[in-house]
Each structure stands twice: as C-alpha cells, then as structure tokens.
Design an enzyme around this catalytic site. Structure first.
Site, PDB file in Angstrom:
ATOM      1  N   LYS A  65     -27.478  -9.627   3.774  1.00  0.00           N
ATOM      2  CA  LYS A  65     -27.463  -8.862   5.024  1.00  0.00           C
ATOM      3  C   LYS A  65     -26.584  -7.619   4.907  1.00  0.00           C
ATOM      4  O   LYS A  65     -26.861  -6.587   5.511  1.00  0.00           O
ATOM      5  CB  LYS A  65     -26.950  -9.733   6.185  1.00  0.00           C
ATOM      6  CG  LYS A  65     -27.823 -10.920   6.538  1.00  0.00           C
ATOM      7  CD  LYS A  65     -29.015 -10.523   7.364  1.00  0.00           C
ATOM      8  CE  LYS A  65     -29.729 -11.679   8.035  1.00  0.00           C
ATOM      9  NZ  LYS A  65     -30.219 -12.733   7.157  1.00  0.00           N
ATOM     10  N   SER A  76     -30.314 -15.625  -1.603  1.00  0.00           N
ATOM     11  CA  SER A  76     -29.992 -14.648  -0.551  1.00  0.00           C
ATOM     12  C   SER A  76     -28.627 -14.845   0.087  1.00  0.00           C
ATOM     13  O   SER A  76     -28.036 -13.902   0.597  1.00  0.00           O
ATOM     14  CB  SER A  76     -31.083 -14.685   0.522  1.00  0.00           C
ATOM     15  OG  SER A  76     -31.271 -16.010   0.994  1.00  0.00           O
ATOM     16  N   GLU A 111     -29.346  -7.266  17.101  1.00  0.00           N
ATOM     17  CA  GLU A 111     -29.777  -8.579  17.569  1.00  0.00           C
ATOM     18  C   GLU A 111     -29.381  -9.585  16.503  1.00  0.00           C
ATOM     19  O   GLU A 111     -29.149  -9.218  15.352  1.00  0.00           O
ATOM     20  CB  GLU A 111     -31.298  -8.612  17.756  1.00  0.00           C
ATOM     21  CG  GLU A 111     -32.107  -8.896  16.475  1.00  0.00           C
ATOM     22  CD  GLU A 111     -31.996  -7.804  15.414  1.00  0.00           C
ATOM     23  OE1 GLU A 111     -31.620  -6.670  15.761  1.00  0.00           O
ATOM     24  OE2 GLU A 111     -32.278  -8.092  14.226  1.00  0.00           O
TER      25      GLU A 111
HETATM   26  C1  LIG Z   1     -31.169 -13.814   7.404  1.00  0.00           C
HETATM   27  C2  LIG Z   1     -31.284 -14.550   6.135  1.00  0.00           C
HETATM   28  C3  LIG Z   1     -32.524 -14.758   5.495  1.00  0.00           C
HETATM   29  C4  LIG Z   1     -33.840 -14.356   6.090  1.00  0.00           C
HETATM   30  O1  LIG Z   1     -34.004 -13.003   6.337  1.00  0.00           O
HETATM   31  P1  LIG Z   1     -34.927 -12.041   5.448  1.00  0.00           P
HETATM   32  O2  LIG Z   1     -34.976 -10.799   6.256  1.00  0.00           O
HETATM   33  O3  LIG Z   1     -36.255 -12.691   5.276  1.00  0.00           O
HETATM   34  O4  LIG Z   1     -34.244 -11.848   4.145  1.00  0.00           O
HETATM   35  C5  LIG Z   1     -32.535 -15.392   4.273  1.00  0.00           C
HETATM   36  N1  LIG Z   1     -31.404 -15.838   3.691  1.00  0.00           N
HETATM   37  C6  LIG Z   1     -30.191 -15.667   4.272  1.00  0.00           C
HETATM   38  C7  LIG Z   1     -28.980 -16.179   3.580  1.00  0.00           C
HETATM   39  C8  LIG Z   1     -30.084 -15.017   5.506  1.00  0.00           C
HETATM   40  O5  LIG Z   1     -28.883 -14.862   6.078  1.00  0.00           O
END
Ligand SMILES: *Cc1c(COP(=O)(O)O)cnc(C)c1O
Length: 396
Positions: A89, A378, A111
């Site tokens: 993020k 992620s 948001e």
């Molecule tokens: C918010 C989030 C996601 C999902 O969001 P994308 O926009 O699809 O990347 C995936 N993994 C983590 C750790 C997140 O915080």
C-alpha cells in the site's frame, strides 16, 4: 500513453462514469499527473521516499524450503511485506500524497476497508504534513478497531460510514461525495487500481515499482526473467504493479489469485474475475459480483483486503484478452499456505498474500525444476494473527 489518449479505457473497461460535478476534478488530476510524470524532480523525490523512508527496493527472496517441499519450479517471494507499514500500500499512497502536495491541496481524504490503505494514507499524510481524513464503513470500524486506533495515533481523523452495508464500497461512495463537495481543497487518495480514470492508471504506475524491481532482480539473480508471476487480487493494485512491467514479455505467464472464500459453488466468495460479469461500479466499467437484478452482491473472504465486489478495469481487459489468467483460492487453502510459509520459511504472510502463495505452490508442483515462479508477498501477517487463531479454535 495509449490508454490516457483513449480516456482511460482498457478495451471496453474503465472510463469515467461519474456525476458532471466530478469531471473538472478528474481532468485537473489527469493534467497534474501527466505534468508530474514528465518532471524528473517528481520521480527523484518519490524515489528518495521509496528508498529512505519506505525501505525499497524490497528483496526478491529464493524460498528454498518451500521450493523443496513442492518439488517443482523454484519459488521466489517479492517481499512487499518488508515495505514501511507492512504492505505494498505504501508505494501508492506515497506517490499520491506527493502528487497532492504538488497540486497544492491542503487536505487529503481516503477510503478504507480493512484499514490497511487508511493506515498507509495516514502515514503519508503525517510525513508530508497533509491533514488526512479517512472514510470507513461502521461495520469495519468495529471489526478493525486496531487499525482505526493506528490511524488516530498517526494524526488522522476517521469517519464511520453508516450507509449501505457499512463496508468498503459504502466508504468509497462517501469519500467520492466528500470529494465532490470539497473538490478545490481536497485530494482523494484512492487505495487500489479502481475508480474513474485516471486512478487505475495512476495507482498502477506507482505500484509498478514492484514489477520493475522483480525484473531487475531476476536478471541479476538468475540471469533471466521468471516463467510465472503470481499475485493476489482484491482491487488489483499489487497484481497490476507486479504484472504491468511484464505485459510485453509474453513468455512470462501472469496469474491472479482471487478470494474463493468458502468455495465458488457456495456463492460466499469475492472472486470477481473468476465468477463475476461486467457492470459499472465506482466510476468505471469492469467485472463485478452482482445478483440477477444487477445489485452488488455481498462478498466473503477470510482476508479483509480481498473482500471487494469489483476489480481494476485493466485486469478485466487482461482476462478477456487472455494475457493473464485468474484462479480462486479458498479460505481453507489460504490458511494452509499461511501455516506452510510460517513453518518452512519463518514468514507470517498477510492472509491476502497467502492466496498468492497457495496458487504459486500449486503451479510450481506441475512445473520443471529449472523453471521460476515469483509470488508477490503483498503484506505481512501480524494483522491477521487473531483471525488465524480463531480458525484454529484458539482464544487469544
Ligand atoms: C489491500 C491489500 C491487498 C488487496 O489489494 P490489491 O489492490 O488487490 O493489491 C492485498 N494484500 C494486502 C497485504 C493488502 O493490504
């Protein structure tokens, strides 16, 4: 860029389905973004924050024990969990907050669903000194009390949204409403590759640092590009950021892992590209989860970050053109991958990321030992420890 010239269309997807009152703001944003992209000082400043504040570049890590356990292709993990704030993020909010400052906007709004984007926006607002306010569905405010408090500690005001299902889609609606009302003074920092043009392009570009680093690191560490890239898909920002720099490298296969929840057949899931159909939500045409009357369906997933009934328009286009494929990973499979990564590699992944890890393991088993799979991790899983404990019947 081609898609900017065609006003943010990716084939039939994307576009600007917004009230007239928002058009000047979107045009102003598009012009400001194109201006920033052409300015090497903007790139240099973002790069400086990425390196010295955000902890980039993040490692591309060879998961030796995970690879041995699967017995197929070599599995590498792109460690976005090591980014400041514990997830990808950061890449997006830092870029957008710098854009907000460049545009002279004295106030930023965002948001949030699970609170991850809200916390990241609060961090970026704090470090650049931009007062930030976050909209969050009141159900999520209760479910994610810790992230609400984190935002407050970072100096951000959190507004609970009582309309609709009191979750992410209602928070986006409320943020858009605020933006229409206060447009001259306010920058709206959206959290994924969704919303009206130019947002899907802006967020993709800022997240593309993930894929660019993977490309450089793969060349340096293996002397070639990976055979397969895997990323989880909520709104689609970490997957688009992973995939975008590889779109022309057609030998590199792209796989998105969506939230299969309790199973596609149960209807309790959030697998928008696997099980949805095209429609319009939050200012853009894309795949959506909707009922027969076109009402937005309720979504379910063990991971709050994947629990969204829409998806980025460029991913919809990549699905239709078959440049990328998408698979649904259930809650149970994601939890299995969470435990596997914890015990074999000493990493607690975010439950969102565990979806990508499961899909990567599944595919790696069917591939040759000299092939390479890169899964984007992620985020880190500290935020999910309580959910995992509950799934094990453990009281914390
Ligand atoms: C918010 C989030 C996601 C999902 O969001 P994308 O926009 O699809 O990347 C995936 N993994 C983590 C750790 C997140 O915080």
């Amino acid at each position: 860029m081609a898609e900017v010239a065609s006003r943010g269309k990716f084939g039939p997807y994307g576009g600007q389905f917004v009230p007239e009152t928002l058009m000047p703001a979107l045009l102003e944003l598009e012009a400001a973004y194109e201006d920033a992209r052409a300015d090497p000082r903007f790139e240099a400043e973002l790069d400086d924050y990425n390196r010295h504040y955000g902890g980039r570049p993040t490692p591309l890590y060879f998961a030796r024990r995970l690879t041995e356990a699967c017995g197929g292709a070599r599995i590498y993990l792109k460690r976005e969990d090591l980014c400041h704030g514990g997830a990808h993020k950061f890449n997006n909010v830092m870029g957008q907050a710098l854009l907000a400052r460049r545009m002279g906007k004295p106030r930023m709004i965002a948001e949030t669903g699970a609170g991850q984007h809200g916390v990241a926006a609060a961090m970026a607002g704090a470090v650049l000194g931009i007062p930030t306010e976050v909209y969050m569905g009141s159900v999520d405010v209760k479910r994610q009390a810790l992230n609400v408090f984190r935002m407050r500690l970072l100096g951000t005001q959190v507004h609970a949204v009582d309309g609709g299902s009191q979750t992410l889609k209602d928070a986006i609606n409320e943020a858009l409403r605020d933006w229409v009302t206060n447009v001259t003074m306010t920058y709206y920092c959206i959290g994924s590759v969704v919303g009206p043009h130019p947002y899907p392009t802006i967020v993709r570009d800022f997240q593309s640092v993930i894929g660019r680093e993977i490309k450089d690191q793969a060349r340096e560490q293996m002397g070639r590009l990976p055979d397969l890239l895997v990323a989880c898909v909520g709104g689609g920002s970490n997957s688009m950021g992973t995939f975008a720099p590889f779109l022309e490298d057609t030998a590199v296969e792209l796989l998105g892992a969506e939230a299969g929840g309790e199973g596609i057949e149960t209807g309790r899931h959030a697998a928008t590209l696997v099980a949805g159909r095209p429609g319009v939500l939050h200012g853009a045409r894309s795949y959506l989860l909707q009922d027969e009357d076109g009402q937005i369906a309720d979504t379910f997933s063990v991971s709050a970050g994947l629990d969204y009934p829409g998806v980025g328009p460029q991913l919809a286009y990549l699905k239709d053109t078959k440049r990328a494929s998408f698979t649904a990973v259930t809650d149970a499979q994601a939890l299995e991958a969470f435990h596997t990564l914890a015990t074999l590699e000493g990493i607690l992944p975010a439950l969102e990321s565990a979806h990508a890890v499961f899909a990567a393991m599944q595919r790696a088993r069917e591939m040759d030992r000299d092939q390479v799979v890169v899964a984007t991790l992620s985020g880190r899983g500290d935020k999910d420890v309580q959910t995992v404990a509950r799934s094990m019947g453990v009281e914390l």
